[in-house]
Design an enzyme around this catalytic site. Sequence first.
Site, mmCIF file in Angstrom:
data_model
loop_
_atom_site.group_PDB
_atom_site.id
_atom_site.type_symbol
_atom_site.label_atom_id
_atom_site.label_comp_id
_atom_site.label_asym_id
_atom_site.label_seq_id
_atom_site.Cartn_x
_atom_site.Cartn_y
_atom_site.Cartn_z
ATOM 1 N N ASP A 21 31.155 13.177 36.922
ATOM 2 C CA ASP A 21 29.694 13.048 36.841
ATOM 3 C C ASP A 21 29.270 11.590 36.848
ATOM 4 O OD1 ASP A 21 28.954 15.630 36.975
ATOM 5 O OD2 ASP A 21 28.462 15.884 34.856
ATOM 6 N N ASP A 35 29.862 25.236 39.613
ATOM 7 C CA ASP A 35 29.986 24.434 38.397
ATOM 8 C C ASP A 35 30.511 25.259 37.227
ATOM 9 O OD1 ASP A 35 29.727 22.151 36.836
ATOM 10 O OD2 ASP A 35 27.688 21.737 37.513
HETATM 11 C C1 GLA Z 1 27.034 19.378 35.721
HETATM 12 C C2 GLA Z 1 27.466 18.779 37.033
HETATM 13 C C3 GLA Z 1 26.370 17.898 37.562
HETATM 14 C C4 GLA Z 1 25.130 18.727 37.760
HETATM 15 C C5 GLA Z 1 24.750 19.390 36.455
HETATM 16 C C6 GLA Z 1 23.617 20.366 36.646
HETATM 17 O O1 GLA Z 1 26.906 18.416 34.749
HETATM 18 O O2 GLA Z 1 28.654 18.070 36.876
HETATM 19 O O3 GLA Z 1 26.754 17.280 38.760
HETATM 20 O O4 GLA Z 1 25.366 19.684 38.765
HETATM 21 O O5 GLA Z 1 25.832 20.102 35.889
HETATM 22 O O6 GLA Z 1 23.267 20.987 35.476
#
Ligand code: GLA
Length: 710
Positions: A516, A451
Amino acid sequence: MSQAADFIDLHSDYMSLIFDCRRGTPCILYFGKRLNQQSNHRMLEVLSTRQEPKCALAEEVPISLSPCLGNGFTGSPGITLNNTANAWSVGASLVDIKQTAPNEVCFISEDRVRGIEVNHQITLDLSSHVVIANTLVRNLSQQPLTVTDCAAPTFAIPDHVTKVLSFEGRWALEFQQSTIDLFLGAYVRENRKGKTSHDNFPGVLVHDEFANESQGECYGFHLGWSGNHRTRVELLPEQRTYVQMGELLGGEEIQLKQGESYQSPNLYVSYSANGFGELSHHFHTYVRQNLRRSEYTTNSRPVFYNTWEGIYFDHNLETMKQLADITASVGAQRFVLDDGWFKGRNSDTTSLGDWTVDEKVYPQGLSPIIDYVKLQGMEFGIWFEPEMVNPDSDLYRAHPEWVLSSEGNPQIMFRNQLVLDLTRQEVSDYLFSKISAVLSAYPDIVFIKWDMNRDINHTGNANGKSAIHLQTKAVYALIARVKSAHPHVEIESCSSGGGRIDYGILAHTDRVWTSDSNDALDRLSIQRGASFFFPLELLGSHVGPRDCHITGRRISMDTRIAVALFASMGMEMDPRELTSEDKDKLKAGVELYKAHRGLIHSGRHHRLDSNENSIDYGVVSHCKTQALFAYNHVLESRRTQPKRYRFVGLVKNYEYRFNLVWPTSLKEYSPSILSKIENQTFSGEVLMQYGMQLPITFVQTSLIFKLHKV
Ligand code: GLA
């Protein structure tokens, strides 16, 4: 087409790309549909004769692959350089052309006065019809040289191309299509977010007035780069148009000593005479053959379960076991432990950088949960956000100097975190050792969700230089290093969802977290936009919670499943909240996916031209004997009857059996066509040319049709 010294031809069996070198700088003379033997350079030459306009240059400056000030070009220079002498007026001339293979050429140009070499490397991939092109600048002089701009090769495009289709968005709504008419002047998108970004995808289509999914001429461009970038489509006063894309370099990021060089990221370009669908097919073929991990062709993509929207930071072994039990029972095959597993990380305010298992939460480490997950027949994956640090972390307390910054300018917080300076070797080494230690301690980890959850606002590294270029390369290098030490581990590129999706990162990663947003309705347009450049099997898509956490929208389980199915499918919710009816549906949906993922992940994807009422698409197998099509009804129609659904990509004289495969039960208020046509056979011709009358459905209903050659 015959070859003359002044011209260089690259042909695939679909397209021709012809360069004109007669004026000392290589430029595109023709790019489009394959020309045949009857056509020759003389014809193109004569047909491109232009008159001297009133009050204008006697002879137009060519739009060369890097048109420059020194060539007298008054559009946007492909290369801008600076030194204490006269590099600003660079204007290189061709000195050599190396055609290493019929589909590969390197143009070598030099500005002898200023001591600068410029190379253009162009390859036409013969099976996908995608052109891969980059520009290289080398400093031959003794003076240090600053590269302010060095775009990938500039593509001149024909003047019947008048429209620009690009992809814009935001967090949780990426890849939204936007179309405008070209105007006199430049259409420019610039991204300075330090990553590919949610807002400006580095990809653009230019097309004729009438192009749509199945007809018209169009050109697609994508810069494979995960840092800052610029896209420019410019219509010049003399009615010439070009597309120019490149890395957006900051300040004095690139300084070249004698002999050193800078190479632009690769630009990926393709052409279609038959609309956007075929163009995407070219890009998908390229990705599948060149960027996609080889296992994708032999192994089925697993069904994911990701813990994030299920439990957020509420980690403990008992909870994880419960999640594993239920998700395995509905068919999940890979369990991904998202954020919250490492030392002290109980909210997003703390601990990024401290990549050791939280002993308070997992006193016996991760083995109990990994073993449990494996016992349920699932693989195990884990989340990292390596490039970031929270000020509240052991790492930051020990090394506050390890972050990107800009002296005297206060840092700006973004999700309570700062960006580590990966251009310091010790930082990259630290991250490698931490990630590698976790992977070595737990060799059953087969997947990392990698990420990157903030923009980079202060870009200075340890040397006080703006460092997005080096940082981006350092990220690639770190991922490559992790992969080479742990080759069995697949890596997903995530950046708050789809903030880092491009062919640059894809060369190092195996799946992308598309967005997301698990809102199935929003996902339809997000996945549609992403599918212009990326095949479905790379796009992570999860069945989310009933009430979407980001939009608050309530969407039926049937529709959530239908949308996640045309991608790399997974689930992401607290499965303990599922009703038994939901679980049955999810299980059936996962089974449907498993039965068809081979087709979805290898077949040809077709977006259907849709009106605003629905978003429709299908996948047809290579031999065209099987297909899966979806009708997603998103908005109420102004008509009493829905439209007819016209299938595409089938063989006219094949006979196909029709089945509605999803949902398994559909409540209808009066009998529709569906009961009449179920299990009947139809020719490909009538399915494509006549189409079927769609049933009247509730809004937010998705139907999946299967066609099978009898
Ligand atoms: C980001 C990712 C999510 C999740 C969060 C965790 O927003 O896109 O899918 O993994 O971080 O903090």
